[in-house]
Write a protein that holds these residues in place. Sequence first.
Motif, PDB file in Angstrom:
ATOM      1  N   THR A  86      -5.776  -1.933 -16.651  1.00 41.94           N
ATOM      2  CA  THR A  86      -6.622  -2.637 -15.686  1.00 41.94           C
ATOM      3  C   THR A  86      -5.939  -3.906 -15.201  1.00 41.94           C
ATOM      4  OG1 THR A  86      -8.649  -1.778 -16.698  1.00 41.94           O
ATOM      5  CG2 THR A  86      -8.869  -3.740 -15.329  1.00 41.94           C
ATOM      6  N   ALA A  87      -5.326  -4.638 -16.126  1.00 38.47           N
ATOM      7  CA  ALA A  87      -4.644  -5.883 -15.760  1.00 38.47           C
ATOM      8  C   ALA A  87      -3.497  -5.619 -14.791  1.00 38.47           C
ATOM      9  CB  ALA A  87      -4.125  -6.582 -17.012  1.00 38.47           C
ATOM     10  N   LYS A  88      -2.759  -4.546 -14.997  1.00 38.27           N
ATOM     11  CA  LYS A  88      -1.645  -4.209 -14.098  1.00 38.27           C
ATOM     12  C   LYS A  88      -2.158  -3.822 -12.712  1.00 38.27           C
ATOM     13  CE  LYS A  88       1.611  -2.715 -17.671  1.00 38.27           C
ATOM     14  NZ  LYS A  88       2.359  -1.558 -18.248  1.00 38.27           N
ATOM     15  N   LEU A  89      -3.275  -3.113 -12.679  1.00 36.97           N
ATOM     16  CA  LEU A  89      -3.859  -2.723 -11.391  1.00 36.97           C
ATOM     17  C   LEU A  89      -4.427  -3.937 -10.657  1.00 36.97           C
ATOM     18  CD1 LEU A  89      -5.501   0.530 -12.732  1.00 36.97           C
ATOM     19  CD2 LEU A  89      -3.738   0.450 -10.956  1.00 36.97           C
ATOM     20  N   ALA A  90      -4.934  -4.909 -11.408  1.00 38.15           N
ATOM     21  CA  ALA A  90      -5.396  -6.158 -10.805  1.00 38.15           C
ATOM     22  C   ALA A  90      -4.212  -6.977 -10.294  1.00 38.15           C
ATOM     23  CB  ALA A  90      -6.195  -6.968 -11.823  1.00 38.15           C
ATOM     24  N   GLU A  91      -3.111  -6.942 -11.019  1.00 40.21           N
ATOM     25  CA  GLU A  91      -1.905  -7.655 -10.595  1.00 40.21           C
ATOM     26  C   GLU A  91      -1.395  -7.109  -9.261  1.00 40.21           C
ATOM     27  OE1 GLU A  91       2.653  -8.416 -12.272  1.00 40.21           O
ATOM     28  OE2 GLU A  91       1.100  -7.634 -13.611  1.00 40.21           O
ATOM     29  N   ARG A  92      -1.517  -5.802  -9.043  1.00 41.92           N
ATOM     30  CA  ARG A  92      -1.122  -5.208  -7.767  1.00 41.92           C
ATOM     31  C   ARG A  92      -2.002  -5.736  -6.633  1.00 41.92           C
ATOM     32  NH1 ARG A  92       1.490  -0.077  -6.278  1.00 41.92           N
ATOM     33  NH2 ARG A  92       0.696   0.738  -4.300  1.00 41.92           N
ATOM     34  N   PHE A  93      -3.253  -6.051  -6.970  1.00 40.71           N
ATOM     35  CA  PHE A  93      -4.211  -6.515  -5.962  1.00 40.71           C
ATOM     36  C   PHE A  93      -4.045  -7.994  -5.623  1.00 40.71           C
ATOM     37  CE2 PHE A  93      -8.257  -7.571  -4.044  1.00 40.71           C
ATOM     38  CZ  PHE A  93      -8.679  -6.407  -3.429  1.00 40.71           C
ATOM     39  N   GLU A  94      -3.580  -8.784  -6.564  1.00 37.94           N
ATOM     40  CA  GLU A  94      -3.581 -10.237  -6.422  1.00 37.94           C
ATOM     41  C   GLU A  94      -2.938 -10.750  -5.132  1.00 37.94           C
ATOM     42  OE1 GLU A  94      -4.872 -13.946  -7.473  1.00 37.94           O
ATOM     43  OE2 GLU A  94      -5.355 -12.010  -8.414  1.00 37.94           O
ATOM     44  N   PRO A  95      -1.806 -10.190  -4.670  1.00 39.90           N
ATOM     45  CA  PRO A  95      -1.227 -10.690  -3.414  1.00 39.90           C
ATOM     46  C   PRO A  95      -2.144 -10.546  -2.208  1.00 39.90           C
ATOM     47  CG  PRO A  95       0.390  -9.401  -4.634  1.00 39.90           C
ATOM     48  CD  PRO A  95      -0.927  -9.204  -5.317  1.00 39.90           C
ATOM     49  N   LEU A  96      -3.144  -9.670  -2.288  1.00 38.67           N
ATOM     50  CA  LEU A  96      -4.069  -9.487  -1.171  1.00 38.67           C
ATOM     51  C   LEU A  96      -4.997 -10.692  -0.997  1.00 38.67           C
ATOM     52  CD1 LEU A  96      -4.981  -5.717  -1.655  1.00 38.67           C
ATOM     53  CD2 LEU A  96      -3.192  -6.703  -0.238  1.00 38.67           C
ATOM     54  N   PHE A  97      -5.043 -11.562  -1.993  1.00 38.01           N
ATOM     55  CA  PHE A  97      -5.776 -12.823  -1.861  1.00 38.01           C
ATOM     56  C   PHE A  97      -4.891 -13.933  -1.297  1.00 38.01           C
ATOM     57  CE2 PHE A  97      -8.505 -11.089  -5.422  1.00 38.01           C
ATOM     58  CZ  PHE A  97      -9.668 -10.999  -4.676  1.00 38.01           C
ATOM     59  N   GLY A  98      -3.581 -13.669  -1.182  1.00 38.46           N
ATOM     60  CA  GLY A  98      -2.665 -14.712  -0.762  1.00 38.46           C
ATOM     61  C   GLY A  98      -1.696 -14.256   0.304  1.00 38.46           C
ATOM     62  N   ALA A  99      -0.432 -14.063  -0.107  1.00 39.46           N
ATOM     63  CA  ALA A  99       0.639 -13.774   0.848  1.00 39.46           C
ATOM     64  C   ALA A  99       0.392 -12.505   1.646  1.00 39.46           C
ATOM     65  CB  ALA A  99       1.974 -13.681   0.108  1.00 39.46           C
ATOM     66  N   ASP A 100      -0.259 -11.514   1.042  1.00 41.30           N
ATOM     67  CA  ASP A 100      -0.463 -10.218   1.711  1.00 41.30           C
ATOM     68  C   ASP A 100      -1.893 -10.027   2.201  1.00 41.30           C
ATOM     69  OD1 ASP A 100       2.170  -9.591   1.253  1.00 41.30           O
ATOM     70  OD2 ASP A 100       1.778  -8.381  -0.532  1.00 41.30           O
ATOM     71  N   THR A 101      -2.601 -11.104   2.457  1.00 43.66           N
ATOM     72  CA  THR A 101      -4.000 -10.972   2.879  1.00 43.66           C
ATOM     73  C   THR A 101      -4.154 -10.167   4.167  1.00 43.66           C
ATOM     74  OG1 THR A 101      -6.045 -12.213   3.290  1.00 43.66           O
ATOM     75  CG2 THR A 101      -4.010 -13.127   4.213  1.00 43.66           C
ATOM     76  N   GLY A 102      -3.112 -10.138   4.996  1.00 43.64           N
ATOM     77  CA  GLY A 102      -3.158  -9.355   6.225  1.00 43.64           C
ATOM     78  C   GLY A 102      -3.201  -7.860   5.999  1.00 43.64           C
ATOM     79  N   LEU A 103      -2.899  -7.414   4.773  1.00 38.20           N
ATOM     80  CA  LEU A 103      -2.954  -5.989   4.460  1.00 38.20           C
ATOM     81  C   LEU A 103      -4.378  -5.508   4.153  1.00 38.20           C
ATOM     82  CD1 LEU A 103       0.219  -5.504   2.191  1.00 38.20           C
ATOM     83  CD2 LEU A 103      -0.138  -4.624   4.500  1.00 38.20           C
ATOM     84  N   VAL A 104      -5.308  -6.451   3.995  1.00 41.09           N
ATOM     85  CA  VAL A 104      -6.701  -6.063   3.749  1.00 41.09           C
ATOM     86  C   VAL A 104      -7.287  -5.526   5.055  1.00 41.09           C
ATOM     87  CG1 VAL A 104      -9.003  -6.851   3.097  1.00 41.09           C
ATOM     88  CG2 VAL A 104      -6.981  -7.767   1.924  1.00 41.09           C
ATOM     89  N   PRO A 105      -7.754  -4.276   5.073  1.00 42.89           N
ATOM     90  CA  PRO A 105      -8.257  -3.698   6.329  1.00 42.89           C
ATOM     91  C   PRO A 105      -9.541  -4.372   6.800  1.00 42.89           C
ATOM     92  CG  PRO A 105      -7.870  -1.999   4.648  1.00 42.89           C
ATOM     93  CD  PRO A 105      -7.820  -3.317   3.959  1.00 42.89           C
ATOM     94  N   GLU A 106      -9.696  -4.486   8.089  1.00 39.70           N
ATOM     95  CA  GLU A 106     -10.971  -4.918   8.654  1.00 39.70           C
ATOM     96  C   GLU A 106     -11.967  -3.763   8.530  1.00 39.70           C
ATOM     97  OE1 GLU A 106     -12.300  -7.768   9.928  1.00 39.70           O
ATOM     98  OE2 GLU A 106     -10.495  -8.640   9.025  1.00 39.70           O
ATOM     99  N   PRO A 107     -13.190  -4.022   8.123  1.00 38.34           N
ATOM    100  CA  PRO A 107     -14.174  -2.942   7.944  1.00 38.34           C
ATOM    101  C   PRO A 107     -14.768  -2.470   9.261  1.00 38.34           C
ATOM    102  CG  PRO A 107     -15.155  -5.043   7.360  1.00 38.34           C
ATOM    103  CD  PRO A 107     -13.713  -5.324   7.678  1.00 38.34           C
TER     104      PRO A 107
END
Length: 373
Positions: A86-107
Amino acid sequence: MKRKPTAMLLLFPAFIHCSMAYSQLKNFPQNSSPQEVGKRVVARFLASPHPNFGRPTPPSVITYPEVCTWYGALAFAKESRNKTLTAKLAERFEPLFGADTGLVPEPDHVDHTVFGAVPLELYQQLKDPRYLEMGKRIADKQWGSPDGPHVKPTSFVYYKQGLTWQTRMWIDDMFMITAVQAQAYRATGNSSYIDRAAKEMVVYLDSLQQPNGLFYHAPDVPFFWGRGNGWMAAGMSELLRSLPEDNPDRPRIMEGYKKMMASLLQYQAEDGMWRQLIDDPASWAETSGTGMFTFAMITGVKKGWLDAATYGPAARKAWLALVTYIDSNGDVREVCEGTNKKNDRQYYLDRKRITGDMHGQAPLLWCAAALLR
């Protein structure tokens, strides 16, 4: 005086029968257990860059096949009680709160909105409020007022009927929509999320399910495409496993689910697989649809919706067939490429058969989690 058999004695044969049927979903051969398979497929996911539908370039936003695989990986981590995973899968997500926030799709479309299922699952496991805020925003937008580049005249019609404005009457929708709304319900306890998903599901069932229990890809495409039907089977299963017993739409959804499962039982091949076009003997064995049907049957047997003696062996046969399609890298073979709708049988038969596409990785993880659940 002759004694009547006690209730316990009367129930004993049924108990033995049921226990033997449930054992079909346990005690797998070496390298075929859900624990082993799940670890291999999750490891492959964690080692993979964000996919872009087979293109060599990175995606502009996270794609729905990755979302479905990520959700499956998190479900497997939870059911296998693997907090490190779970921690590793959360680590993959963490950049989506920062540098990679543009990868979060618009709903703004069902294929984008399903992304919300991942942060909502992370919230349930880790309780970080950032995940809840993101997931709720996405789920709420799906039933908000029509907005964005995908709005059509019909969007307003559906919106006024109390449905999501993202409704488009493709069977794929019934996983994309129900997954995020069911997850919002699980994360918040607010029944309005799952109630509206159930209402939506009934509209799709009444509109698209055929007399044989299967579904055309769309109203104008009269073919029983495997993965399209798989989305519907998985969507009903995800919805029903959390839908309250007193929900007024539950009986109709259960009826549609059982009708579909009975039909699928008739079309399962001797080797345990289902085909690219379910009812077409000339079609090829396809893994993503098979995985979704297997998940639906495992869930039904475990929840007691399906007769364990009938569906337990079918689910076991399918699972054991599926694991033979996983190669040494942890990639699943014979996955139908991303597919639009087309009123042409040959179009479906000629779809590329890909190895490692996340459309195929995801349902293997759903199955592994369901077997452990």
